[in-house]
Design a protein around this motif. Sequence first.
Motif, mmCIF file in Angstrom:
data_model
loop_
_atom_site.group_PDB
_atom_site.id
_atom_site.type_symbol
_atom_site.label_atom_id
_atom_site.label_comp_id
_atom_site.label_asym_id
_atom_site.label_seq_id
_atom_site.Cartn_x
_atom_site.Cartn_y
_atom_site.Cartn_z
ATOM 1 N N ARG A 133 0.828 -1.219 0.000
ATOM 2 C CA ARG A 133 0.000 0.000 0.000
ATOM 3 C C ARG A 133 0.857 1.262 0.000
ATOM 4 N NH1 ARG A 133 -5.412 -0.426 3.804
ATOM 5 N NH2 ARG A 133 -6.109 -2.491 3.078
ATOM 6 N N CYS A 134 0.431 2.208 -0.806
ATOM 7 C CA CYS A 134 1.118 3.498 -0.915
ATOM 8 C C CYS A 134 0.251 4.589 -0.301
ATOM 9 C CB CYS A 134 1.393 3.816 -2.392
ATOM 10 S SG CYS A 134 2.369 5.309 -2.656
ATOM 11 N N GLY A 135 0.911 5.594 0.266
ATOM 12 C CA GLY A 135 0.168 6.730 0.792
ATOM 13 C C GLY A 135 -0.438 6.482 2.157
ATOM 14 N N THR A 136 0.102 5.511 2.858
ATOM 15 C CA THR A 136 -0.382 5.212 4.201
ATOM 16 C C THR A 136 0.745 4.523 4.954
ATOM 17 O OG1 THR A 136 -2.123 4.118 5.483
ATOM 18 C CG2 THR A 136 -1.307 2.934 3.561
ATOM 19 N N ILE A 146 3.945 6.577 6.561
ATOM 20 C CA ILE A 146 3.273 7.035 5.334
ATOM 21 C C ILE A 146 4.319 7.455 4.286
ATOM 22 C CG2 ILE A 146 2.993 9.386 6.196
ATOM 23 C CD1 ILE A 146 0.229 9.385 4.756
ATOM 24 N N CYS A 147 4.042 7.077 3.035
ATOM 25 C CA CYS A 147 4.996 7.351 1.954
ATOM 26 C C CYS A 147 4.305 8.137 0.833
ATOM 27 C CB CYS A 147 5.520 6.030 1.381
ATOM 28 S SG CYS A 147 4.215 4.939 0.765
ATOM 29 N N HIS A 148 5.121 8.737 -0.020
ATOM 30 C CA HIS A 148 4.650 9.345 -1.268
ATOM 31 C C HIS A 148 3.385 10.197 -1.084
ATOM 32 C CE1 HIS A 148 6.941 5.623 -2.489
ATOM 33 N NE2 HIS A 148 7.618 6.583 -3.065
ATOM 34 N N GLN A 149 3.495 11.147 -0.152
ATOM 35 C CA GLN A 149 2.306 11.960 0.158
ATOM 36 C C GLN A 149 2.055 13.046 -0.871
ATOM 37 O OE1 GLN A 149 1.713 12.927 4.470
ATOM 38 N NE2 GLN A 149 3.819 12.193 4.582
ATOM 39 N N TRP A 160 -1.277 0.524 -4.886
ATOM 40 C CA TRP A 160 -0.187 -0.353 -4.450
ATOM 41 C C TRP A 160 1.082 0.000 -5.205
ATOM 42 C CZ3 TRP A 160 -4.024 -4.483 -6.222
ATOM 43 C CH2 TRP A 160 -4.881 -4.861 -5.179
ATOM 44 N N HIS A 161 2.216 -0.033 -4.503
ATOM 45 C CA HIS A 161 3.493 -0.029 -5.213
ATOM 46 C C HIS A 161 3.468 -1.244 -6.136
ATOM 47 C CE1 HIS A 161 4.941 1.958 -1.237
ATOM 48 N NE2 HIS A 161 4.588 2.896 -2.088
ATOM 49 N N ASP A 162 3.806 -1.027 -7.373
ATOM 50 C CA ASP A 162 3.586 -2.074 -8.385
ATOM 51 C C ASP A 162 4.446 -3.308 -8.181
ATOM 52 O OD1 ASP A 162 2.629 -2.960 -11.118
ATOM 53 O OD2 ASP A 162 4.763 -2.828 -11.512
#
Length: 587
Positions: A147-150, A165-168, A188-190
Amino acid sequence: MASPLFLPTLNPESVRELLLTLAVACLLFCPAVLLHGAESAGTAIKVDQVGYPQDGPKVVLVGVEAETFEIRRSDDNTVAFRGQLSPPQADPDSGDRVQAADFSRLRKPGTYYVEVPGAGRSWNFAVGKDIFAHTYYLAMRGFYGQRCGTAVDLGPEFPGYFHPICHQHGEFHPSSGAQGTRDNLGGWHDAGDYGRYVVNSGIATGTLLWTWEIFAKKIRDISLKIPESGNGTPDILNEARWNLEWMLKMQDADGGVWHKQTSEHFPGFVSPEEDTLPSQVIGAGTTPYKSTCATADLAAVAAIAARVYQPFDAKFAAQALEASKRAWAWAEQHPEVLFKNPAGVSTGEYGDANCKDERLWAAAELWRTTGEAAYNDFFVKEYAAFLPSLDSPPAENWSQVAPMGLWSYALGKRHGSDKKAIEAIRARTVAAARAVVERTRANPYRTSMTAKDYVWGSNGVAASYGVYLLMANALHKDREFVEAARDNLHYLLGRNTFSLSWVTQVGEHAYLHPHHRPSGDGKHALPWPGLLSGGPNAGRQDDVLKALAADLPPAKIYADQLASYASNEIAINWQASLVFLLAGQLR
Ligand SMILES: [Zn+2]
């Protein structure tokens, strides 16, 4: 874990089950305890390190010439079964000579290993009723970890597997035709990198939604211990929604969908929260900026979503349907806007020279969901050209989604569907699946793989054979399809030339060094759990594979090294095929 103190209150069947559960839990969680017994285990014996359902075929492969084998109980080393090995068979794909140890008649649940005089012993494995449930759980949790953004936290089961949290912060790249900042959370990170790609999200998310549609009864009650668990929606749908909501955000006001959201180039091997490169919505560079394949993929997936979320969140289902229809309309107006990386962008391209299969899939899903004639008309006009794709399993991958469209149409069975189309899809799928069953039986390693299948993501190909066989079973029930699908799962979980489990932290001898930034950031002794490796790859597109011996057969061209992105990367598309394959083997 249940306490043994409760044993006296249970009936003998429950006691057996509990002991098995404890044994399996130990197999997964306390390898140090078992290491004493397993220390002489080697790679000569190739066993599914998770195990075998008690009522199905059970075959282990032996790579050293011998005549007999024994199955021994792991707890006290006593013999549970003795048998003769089959004559050796040469496997050109690996260069190995292997003999089969068939112990299908052993049905008693427990934890065992194989002993072969002259070859030593195998890793421990289980025989039991529902032995793949925990692996399914870990494979689905693999998506949660992406998961991205959390913030993500695997909790006390895997202490330290956490990232903030990442990539905000997101913005539009000039190639998108838009500008400024944008809400960047979700998705999701791919794969091993932190990009998010609509096309690969399409097949991955679609496959998970199908997993629910086809295997709902088997997975309904499996909690994934994610933040949404217990909200009344099955957890696989909770997890899929995390990515679906990001996909919906990638739709522009005109209905078209931008191709991807990544940095301009791949970041270094850092944790998600340490990647500070700008996350950009990247488009086709010139008008209309969005791409047809991405747009049609969203149309297909959102149409499935409109069906499956309906009982749990009617408002979200309606929103998905509206997005799907707008995406369909855009793709009708722009049927062939292809995507190429714009200048200065070097992240995954997911380019595709033909988007008609994506539109076919979208038409089938929209017809199945809405019953509106326009979608059926498109499908009936176009499907015949795609029927031959069913003749060459596994047929589907991120750029070839025609089988998804064909199968969904055949499974949908709406009033007004074209009966001739349904029969053709069913007949061709069943015929091809029968051929795959025969081939799998004849293959020394009992996989459906052929020499040409050892490509980038070959483990995804093995999993996709499983998907194909299970889809054939959905169209025409046949136990042999399910068993051949399981043979491919056995291959992924250790019954292969390396005697290696290709799912992280699953089995006693699992691969250790995925090309996966959160695992390779130097903070974890073991990789993040539940993730499928890309697998052997005769294409040798990275320096690690190029350095391997020139005469290696294709199934051996693999390196458990972080730098081998062409053989050891994880990715959401093959992870989804693994989940589907596992769900199909649950009780
Ligand atoms: Zn992120």
